[in-house]
Design a protein around this motif. Structure first.
Motif, PDB file in Angstrom:
ATOM      1  N   ILE A 157      37.564  28.019  25.724  1.00 51.66           N
ATOM      2  CA  ILE A 157      38.444  26.866  25.948  1.00 51.66           C
ATOM      3  C   ILE A 157      39.737  26.995  25.141  1.00 51.66           C
ATOM      4  CG2 ILE A 157      38.644  24.368  25.704  1.00 51.66           C
ATOM      5  CD1 ILE A 157      35.519  24.323  25.911  1.00 51.66           C
ATOM      6  N   ILE A 158      39.608  27.352  23.869  1.00 51.71           N
ATOM      7  CA  ILE A 158      40.758  27.471  22.962  1.00 51.71           C
ATOM      8  C   ILE A 158      40.755  28.899  22.424  1.00 51.71           C
ATOM      9  CG2 ILE A 158      41.900  26.504  20.935  1.00 51.71           C
ATOM     10  CD1 ILE A 158      40.153  23.981  21.352  1.00 51.71           C
ATOM     11  N   PRO A 159      41.284  29.849  23.177  1.00 54.26           N
ATOM     12  CA  PRO A 159      41.139  31.261  22.828  1.00 54.26           C
ATOM     13  C   PRO A 159      41.939  31.710  21.607  1.00 54.26           C
ATOM     14  CG  PRO A 159      42.510  31.039  24.771  1.00 54.26           C
ATOM     15  CD  PRO A 159      42.013  29.670  24.427  1.00 54.26           C
ATOM     16  N   ASP A 160      42.961  30.979  21.217  1.00 54.79           N
ATOM     17  CA  ASP A 160      43.836  31.436  20.142  1.00 54.79           C
ATOM     18  C   ASP A 160      43.486  30.854  18.777  1.00 54.79           C
ATOM     19  OD1 ASP A 160      44.501  28.933  21.025  1.00 54.79           O
ATOM     20  OD2 ASP A 160      46.646  29.185  20.759  1.00 54.79           O
ATOM     21  N   ASN A 161      42.262  30.375  18.604  1.00 56.14           N
ATOM     22  CA  ASN A 161      41.880  29.749  17.346  1.00 56.14           C
ATOM     23  C   ASN A 161      40.436  30.115  16.989  1.00 56.14           C
ATOM     24  OD1 ASN A 161      41.990  28.097  15.099  1.00 56.14           O
ATOM     25  ND2 ASN A 161      42.952  26.412  16.191  1.00 56.14           N
ATOM     26  N   GLN A 162      40.213  30.433  15.742  1.00 56.96           N
ATOM     27  CA  GLN A 162      38.874  30.768  15.238  1.00 56.96           C
ATOM     28  C   GLN A 162      38.171  29.474  14.818  1.00 56.96           C
ATOM     29  OE1 GLN A 162      37.585  33.834  15.227  1.00 56.96           O
ATOM     30  NE2 GLN A 162      35.652  33.107  14.413  1.00 56.96           N
ATOM     31  N   ALA A 163      36.935  29.284  15.249  1.00 58.55           N
ATOM     32  CA  ALA A 163      36.191  28.061  14.947  1.00 58.55           C
ATOM     33  C   ALA A 163      34.919  28.385  14.181  1.00 58.55           C
ATOM     34  CB  ALA A 163      35.845  27.328  16.230  1.00 58.55           C
ATOM     35  N   THR A 164      34.515  27.441  13.336  1.00 56.07           N
ATOM     36  CA  THR A 164      33.267  27.536  12.578  1.00 56.07           C
ATOM     37  C   THR A 164      32.504  26.230  12.783  1.00 56.07           C
ATOM     38  OG1 THR A 164      34.401  28.849  10.897  1.00 56.07           O
ATOM     39  CG2 THR A 164      32.267  27.931  10.297  1.00 56.07           C
ATOM     40  N   ILE A 165      31.210  26.337  13.023  1.00 58.94           N
ATOM     41  CA  ILE A 165      30.382  25.142  13.191  1.00 58.94           C
ATOM     42  C   ILE A 165      29.725  24.811  11.864  1.00 58.94           C
ATOM     43  CG2 ILE A 165      28.310  24.220  14.290  1.00 58.94           C
ATOM     44  CD1 ILE A 165      29.104  25.608  16.810  1.00 58.94           C
TER      45      ILE A 165
END
Length: 182
Positions: A131-139
């Protein structure tokens, strides 16, 4: 295709020429039609019309309807003896807007990702990356049947609205998405 001819028709010129014509057609015209169909369903390059078709396939309407509360101050008559007076009006109403191609494209991706998610941490992260390919996410697991998402880079205003208003983050059954930080 002529090699697929039945033995009883092997020496018949009409059936042989017919089978060769279909081979010529399939090599040129049908392959270009196939490419057009295949490329029309690429979400990132789809036109407005193609996005509408994709939205219908994933059951996602293009219009967004919401209840809006509003407060206004107006100049009007309250049946006062000398002149008009100011009055405060409040109320609510429904608004309906048609989503832009950019937002609709992201929502279609989100719906596909949500429908294909199995609720695991890896699946949620894959969905967010889709969905948001240009951002690294952490849960972040809050250990109370809820989770937060922390983004490495700041989100755009549109991405924030999509997460807040459109429920695009896949969540497992019985688990609450508690919010995000960026």
């Amino acid at each position: 295709m002529a090699h697929r001819n039945y033995s009883q028709y092997a020496n018949k010129p009409k059936i042989t020429s017919w089978l060769e014509i279909t081979e010529e057609i399939s090599d040129s015209e049908l392959s270009s039609i196939y490419d057009k169909i295949r490329l029309s369903y690429v979400i990132d390059t789809a036109t407005t019309y193609e996005l509408d078709i994709l939205g219908a396939i994933v059951v996602l309407p293009r219009t967004y309807e919401s209840l809006v509360d509003f407060d206004t101050i107006g100049f009007g008559s309250l049946n006062v003896q000398f002149g008009n007076s100011w009055q405060f009006l409040s109320g609510s109403g429904n608004i309906s807007i048609e989503l832009s191609d950019t937002i609709y494209r992201t929502l279609i991706k989100a719906k596909i990702a949500k429908n294909n998610s199995d609720g695991t941490v890896d699946s949620i992260l894959d969905s967010i990356k889709f969905i948001i390919p240009d951002n690294q996410a952490t849960i972040i697991d809050n250990n109370d049947m809820s989770f937060n998402i922390s983004f490495q880079n700041p989100l755009s205003d549109i991405q924030k609205v999509l997460i807040d208003k459109f429920d695009i983050i896949p969540t497992p059954q019985g688990v609450e998405f508690a919010g995000y930080t960026d």
